[in-house]
Write a protein that holds these residues in place. Structure first.
Motif, mmCIF file in Angstrom:
data_model
loop_
_atom_site.group_PDB
_atom_site.id
_atom_site.type_symbol
_atom_site.label_atom_id
_atom_site.label_comp_id
_atom_site.label_asym_id
_atom_site.label_seq_id
_atom_site.Cartn_x
_atom_site.Cartn_y
_atom_site.Cartn_z
ATOM 1 N N THR A 122 0.963 -1.213 -0.158
ATOM 2 C CA THR A 122 0.002 0.153 -0.024
ATOM 3 C C THR A 122 0.799 1.264 -0.012
ATOM 4 O O THR A 122 2.072 1.032 0.026
ATOM 5 C CB THR A 122 -0.814 -0.088 1.289
ATOM 6 O OG1 THR A 122 -2.025 0.862 0.956
ATOM 7 C CG2 THR A 122 -0.366 0.405 2.490
ATOM 8 N N HIS A 123 0.387 2.278 -0.121
ATOM 9 C CA HIS A 123 1.071 3.570 -0.092
ATOM 10 C C HIS A 123 0.619 4.568 0.996
ATOM 11 O O HIS A 123 -0.628 4.758 1.308
ATOM 12 C CB HIS A 123 1.187 4.489 -1.519
ATOM 13 C CG HIS A 123 2.030 5.503 -1.391
ATOM 14 N ND1 HIS A 123 3.423 5.315 -1.285
ATOM 15 C CD2 HIS A 123 2.058 6.709 -2.259
ATOM 16 C CE1 HIS A 123 3.883 6.560 -1.594
ATOM 17 N NE2 HIS A 123 3.308 7.363 -2.005
ATOM 18 N N LEU A 124 1.552 5.111 1.874
ATOM 19 C CA LEU A 124 1.306 5.944 2.808
ATOM 20 C C LEU A 124 0.903 7.257 2.230
ATOM 21 O O LEU A 124 1.611 7.996 1.528
ATOM 22 C CB LEU A 124 2.360 5.964 4.041
ATOM 23 C CG LEU A 124 2.745 4.420 4.484
ATOM 24 C CD1 LEU A 124 3.801 4.702 5.491
ATOM 25 C CD2 LEU A 124 1.412 3.892 5.146
ATOM 26 N N SER A 141 6.396 1.484 2.857
ATOM 27 C CA SER A 141 6.865 2.675 3.074
ATOM 28 C C SER A 141 7.585 3.551 2.054
ATOM 29 O O SER A 141 8.293 2.680 1.308
ATOM 30 C CB SER A 141 7.881 2.462 4.238
ATOM 31 O OG SER A 141 7.044 2.583 5.504
ATOM 32 N N CYS A 142 7.494 4.711 1.885
ATOM 33 C CA CYS A 142 8.490 5.564 1.133
ATOM 34 C C CYS A 142 9.430 6.107 1.951
ATOM 35 O O CYS A 142 9.456 5.563 3.113
ATOM 36 C CB CYS A 142 7.655 6.690 0.619
ATOM 37 S SG CYS A 142 6.549 7.637 1.731
ATOM 38 N N SER A 143 10.213 7.110 1.558
ATOM 39 C CA SER A 143 11.345 7.639 2.334
ATOM 40 C C SER A 143 11.052 8.128 3.652
ATOM 41 O O SER A 143 11.214 8.181 4.801
ATOM 42 C CB SER A 143 11.987 8.856 1.702
ATOM 43 O OG SER A 143 12.682 8.278 0.627
ATOM 44 N N VAL A 186 11.386 -1.437 1.635
ATOM 45 C CA VAL A 186 11.003 0.019 1.630
ATOM 46 C C VAL A 186 11.218 0.580 0.244
ATOM 47 O O VAL A 186 12.284 0.348 -0.504
ATOM 48 C CB VAL A 186 11.960 0.818 2.741
ATOM 49 C CG1 VAL A 186 11.895 2.232 2.624
ATOM 50 C CG2 VAL A 186 11.574 0.318 4.198
ATOM 51 N N ARG A 187 10.306 1.423 -0.304
ATOM 52 C CA ARG A 187 10.569 2.027 -1.495
ATOM 53 C C ARG A 187 10.993 3.405 -1.232
ATOM 54 O O ARG A 187 10.053 4.218 -0.922
ATOM 55 C CB ARG A 187 9.390 1.844 -2.375
ATOM 56 C CG ARG A 187 8.571 0.798 -2.348
ATOM 57 C CD ARG A 187 6.904 0.830 -3.002
ATOM 58 N NE ARG A 187 6.389 1.906 -2.747
ATOM 59 C CZ ARG A 187 5.332 1.531 -1.760
ATOM 60 N NH1 ARG A 187 4.844 0.236 -1.388
ATOM 61 N NH2 ARG A 187 4.463 2.418 -1.142
ATOM 62 N N SER A 188 12.373 3.800 -1.524
ATOM 63 C CA SER A 188 12.857 5.017 -1.254
ATOM 64 C C SER A 188 13.452 5.783 -2.341
ATOM 65 O O SER A 188 14.126 5.187 -2.926
ATOM 66 C CB SER A 188 14.077 4.976 -0.181
ATOM 67 O OG SER A 188 14.247 6.224 0.125
HETATM 68 C C1 LIG Z 1 7.237 8.268 -5.545
HETATM 69 C C2 LIG Z 1 6.807 6.916 -4.451
HETATM 70 C C3 LIG Z 1 7.728 6.376 -3.577
HETATM 71 C C4 LIG Z 1 9.043 7.153 -3.091
HETATM 72 O O1 LIG Z 1 8.645 8.402 -2.447
HETATM 73 P P1 LIG Z 1 9.936 9.051 -1.669
HETATM 74 O O2 LIG Z 1 9.240 10.150 -0.960
HETATM 75 O O3 LIG Z 1 10.545 9.684 -2.704
HETATM 76 O O4 LIG Z 1 10.634 8.066 -1.001
HETATM 77 C C5 LIG Z 1 7.215 5.289 -2.985
HETATM 78 N N1 LIG Z 1 6.289 4.582 -3.202
HETATM 79 C C6 LIG Z 1 5.391 4.933 -4.140
HETATM 80 C C7 LIG Z 1 4.113 4.334 -4.406
HETATM 81 C C8 LIG Z 1 5.544 6.340 -4.937
HETATM 82 O O5 LIG Z 1 4.823 6.541 -5.911
#
Ligand SMILES: *Cc1c(COP(=O)(O)O)cnc(C)c1O
Length: 390
Positions: free
Chosen positions: A164-166, A205-207, A221-223
């Motif tokens: 999921t995306h926060l 998680s993003c950054s 983690v997707r950073s």
């Molecule tokens: C852009 C994005 C991220 C990364 O965001 P950052 O704030 O640059 O880490 C992670 N997940 C998704 C789904 C995104 O679109």
């Protein structure tokens, strides 16, 4: 070679940022580097090549065209994950190249299954769950149905992840909403148990999530932004420094943007500079022309407001930003001469122009400014132990 400006990408800084992030996101959690938006404007080709040398093995992009760029830039065969847009033709391409895709609705799941069937192979998917951002994702009912379809088509679908995306983890105001998202996410995950389906890699998680909610790191983690040496916002930086007791940001900017002085003129007091009457010399000035304008991404709203660095000193923009050039006041940059290096973003001597100061009052995020940098500006990799290339 004849370009009026160029972007430098600092290999050592990327390496250092990556090591710092790896220390926050400990194994077995895996760190994916997000390179959407032309690698946040840095240049996806160069960034992917550099990142591969820093040991990055997993890249995330938003759309299929971006996946193609990463695929072509990488010598090794990294994992690539598409988090958003992909059409039918591209699904076939993704399957063929082992690239995984987000599934957030039934239509896409059925299409992916059918294409995989046609190719007599499996499509690698991540099920995206709707947890409160209300952008893309499946709710309880949708997930239930998707899990049934995945089970029924086990020959053609490989469930590699659940995610999921926060929605705004960089801002304290949203923290309650974020915690509720994770509660919803965990509740939805129960369905995998009921269906006896392995959810694969869990990632949310993003950054900002990595920094503010390390307890939600899960398996991946997707950073993005942190890799490039920027914080998601000031609040997140302050909170991190306070929590860790560090005095200085451990992040290092990867990008610099440079040009040179094309010409210099002396301008008498009270003369107007450039188009129209927006800037009148308050005293006798030395004015330098730099061959970078709004067509190169130097925002027009920096007219009479932005500045650049010349000989380690700040040189304010004098007058309107033109399509292909700006005039800057180098009166206080002693000895300034044609051919001198001009820093538009980055450091020179003790001085620095940051991306945020680059447009302080524009109310534009670092993210937005960076991604606006045109692709046509040449990129050079520096500090990788090799001589500077051009
Ligand atoms: C852009 C994005 C991220 C990364 O965001 P950052 O704030 O640059 O880490 C992670 N997940 C998704 C789904 C995104 O679109």
């Amino acid at each position: 070679m004849f370009d009026p400006s160029y972007i430098e990408l600092d290999f050592d800084h990327l390496k250092s940022n990556r090591e710092f992030l790896a220390s926050l996101c400990k194994k077995p959690c895996e760190l994916s580097m997000v390179v959407k938006g032309n690698a946040y404007g840095h240049g996806v080709r160069e960034m992917v090549a550099m990142a591969a040398q820093c040991g990055v093995r997993h890249f995330s992009v938003y759309s299929a065209d971006e996946a193609v760029e990463v695929f072509e830039a990488a010598d090794s065969r990294p994992e690539i994950m598409i988090m958003g847009s992909i059409d039918n033709d591209a699904i076939g391409w993704a399957i063929h190249n082992n690239i995984s895709i987000y599934i957030f609705d039934h239509e896409r799941l059925e299409r992916a299954i059918n294409i995989a069937k046609g190719l007599k192979t499996k499509v690698r998917v991540h099920l995206e769950l709707e947890t409160g951002m209300n952008r893309t994702g499946m709710d309880q009912k949708g997930l239930n149905k998707a899990l049934e379809r995945v089970k029924a088509n086990a020959e053609y679908v490989q469930l590699v992840g659940t995610c999921t995306h926060l929605a705004g983890a960089e801002n304290r105001q949203n923290f309650e909403r974020i915690r509720n998202q994770i509660k919803t996410f965990n509740a939805l995950r129960q369905q995998f148990v009921q269906h006896q389906v392995d959810p694969g890699t869990i990632h949310t998680s993003c950054s900002a999530g990595l920094l503010n909610f390390p307890e939600y790191n899960f398996d991946r983690v997707r950073s993005g932004i942190l890799h490039y040496g920027f914080w998601p916002n000031d609040q997140t930086r302050e909170a991190f420094l306070q929590r860790t007791g560090l005095e200085q940001s451990p992040l290092k900017r990867v990008i610099s943007w440079k040009s040179h002085i094309m010409a210099i003129q002396d301008v008498q007091q009270n003369e107007w500079i450039g188009y129209g009457e927006t800037y009148r010399a308050p005293r006798n000035l030395r004015i330098a022309v730099v061959p970078v304008g709004y067509s190169h991404g130097f925002d027009r709203s920096l007219s009479n407001r932005g500045s650049v660095l010349v000989r380690g000193h700040s040189a304010p923009v004098a007058g309107i930003v033109n399509m292909n050039c700006i005039s800057v006041d180098v009166t206080d940059c002693r000895g300034a001469a044609p051919g001198d290096e001009v820093v538009l973003i980055g450091k020179q001597g003790e001085s620095e122009i940051t991306v945020s100061s680059f447009s302080e009052s524009l109310h534009v995020l670092n993210y937005e400014l960076l991604t606006r940098l045109p692709r046509s500006i040449p990129r050079k990799i520096v500090n990788n132990g090799l001589p500077h290339s051009s």
